[in-house]
Design a protein around this motif. Sequence first.
Motif, PDB file in Angstrom:
ATOM      1  N   THR B  14       9.491  -3.204   3.193  1.00  0.00           N
ATOM      2  CA  THR B  14       9.215  -2.938   1.776  1.00  0.00           C
ATOM      3  C   THR B  14       8.093  -1.903   1.607  1.00  0.00           C
ATOM      4  O   THR B  14       8.145  -1.101   0.670  1.00  0.00           O
ATOM      5  N   GLU B  15       7.099  -1.889   2.509  1.00  0.00           N
ATOM      6  CA  GLU B  15       6.005  -0.909   2.404  1.00  0.00           C
ATOM      7  C   GLU B  15       6.559   0.516   2.560  1.00  0.00           C
ATOM      8  O   GLU B  15       6.126   1.436   1.883  1.00  0.00           O
ATOM      9  N   GLU B  16       7.494   0.676   3.497  1.00  0.00           N
ATOM     10  CA  GLU B  16       8.110   1.997   3.704  1.00  0.00           C
ATOM     11  C   GLU B  16       8.928   2.404   2.489  1.00  0.00           C
ATOM     12  O   GLU B  16       8.913   3.565   2.072  1.00  0.00           O
ATOM     13  N   PHE B  17       9.679   1.464   1.937  1.00  0.00           N
ATOM     14  CA  PHE B  17      10.460   1.759   0.735  1.00  0.00           C
ATOM     15  C   PHE B  17       9.534   2.175  -0.410  1.00  0.00           C
ATOM     16  O   PHE B  17       9.776   3.154  -1.103  1.00  0.00           O
ATOM     17  N   GLU B  18       8.450   1.425  -0.606  1.00  0.00           N
ATOM     18  CA  GLU B  18       7.530   1.734  -1.712  1.00  0.00           C
ATOM     19  C   GLU B  18       6.890   3.109  -1.535  1.00  0.00           C
ATOM     20  O   GLU B  18       6.721   3.850  -2.514  1.00  0.00           O
ATOM     21  N   ALA B  19       6.559   3.481  -0.301  1.00  0.00           N
ATOM     22  CA  ALA B  19       5.979   4.805  -0.041  1.00  0.00           C
ATOM     23  C   ALA B  19       7.020   5.899  -0.300  1.00  0.00           C
ATOM     24  O   ALA B  19       6.727   6.924  -0.931  1.00  0.00           O
ATOM     25  N   ALA B  20       8.255   5.671   0.171  1.00  0.00           N
ATOM     26  CA  ALA B  20       9.325   6.654  -0.047  1.00  0.00           C
ATOM     27  C   ALA B  20       9.618   6.786  -1.542  1.00  0.00           C
ATOM     28  O   ALA B  20       9.820   7.889  -2.060  1.00  0.00           O
ATOM     29  N   PHE B  21       9.607   5.659  -2.227  1.00  0.00           N
ATOM     30  CA  PHE B  21       9.902   5.707  -3.657  1.00  0.00           C
ATOM     31  C   PHE B  21       8.800   6.433  -4.418  1.00  0.00           C
ATOM     32  O   PHE B  21       9.065   7.169  -5.382  1.00  0.00           O
ATOM     33  N   ASP B  22       7.564   6.243  -4.003  1.00  0.00           N
ATOM     34  CA  ASP B  22       6.439   6.931  -4.647  1.00  0.00           C
ATOM     35  C   ASP B  22       6.604   8.452  -4.532  1.00  0.00           C
ATOM     36  O   ASP B  22       6.366   9.191  -5.501  1.00  0.00           O
ATOM     37  N   ALA B  23       7.044   8.924  -3.368  1.00  0.00           N
ATOM     38  CA  ALA B  23       7.275  10.365  -3.179  1.00  0.00           C
ATOM     39  C   ALA B  23       8.429  10.838  -4.073  1.00  0.00           C
ATOM     40  O   ALA B  23       8.355  11.914  -4.685  1.00  0.00           O
TER      41      ALA B  23
END
Lengths: 97, 97
Positions: B14-23
């Motif tokens: 989920t941390e990776e998804f949230e970072a990708a989504f932020d970009a």
Amino acid sequence: MITFINRFHVTGATEEFEAAFDATSAFFADRPGFLNHRLLQHVDEPHLYVNIADWKDEESFRAALAHPEFAAHRSRLRTLSSSDPNLYVPLLERVAR
Amino acid sequence: MITFINRFHVTGATEEFEAAFDATSAFFADRPGFLNHRLLQHVDEPHLYVNIADWKDEESFRAALAHPEFAAHRSRLRTLSSSDPNLYVPLLERVAR
């Protein structure tokens, strides 16, 4: 803040659903902790709707659902639609510069 | 105004998804016609997210998806999640009195 999102599949007449939902919306707007809501209609499938409602916290939202007047709203909506209710917390937000 | 709502089922971290989504969110915020968006996380099922994005009109939204830089954002998100995108029009709104 918490956000309640409910997707509706309308099986009855959409006009009837919209009128019933408007009455439900007016009921919720009078409950403590209600912040705002919006009802949207699917662009390609007009029998699909989604309601997005912001509440101060989960407690005030649960209290509104437990209010004696809510039962009549719920059962009216249930004769016209099926729904998929979910509760969310906000994570990230951006507004146009 | 149109509203794009996308439900995500995150299969990766989920941390990776949230970072990708932020970009991806930063990319969209720079596109003409973008108004605002918010990403929410399910209260009971933390691998479920929903993004709600308001755009001026469907044309500007489609132009953002067709932008050459979007492909990299989409493929990054697709390695981390499956999604259920839908487009809606606003119908009814109420704000707390």
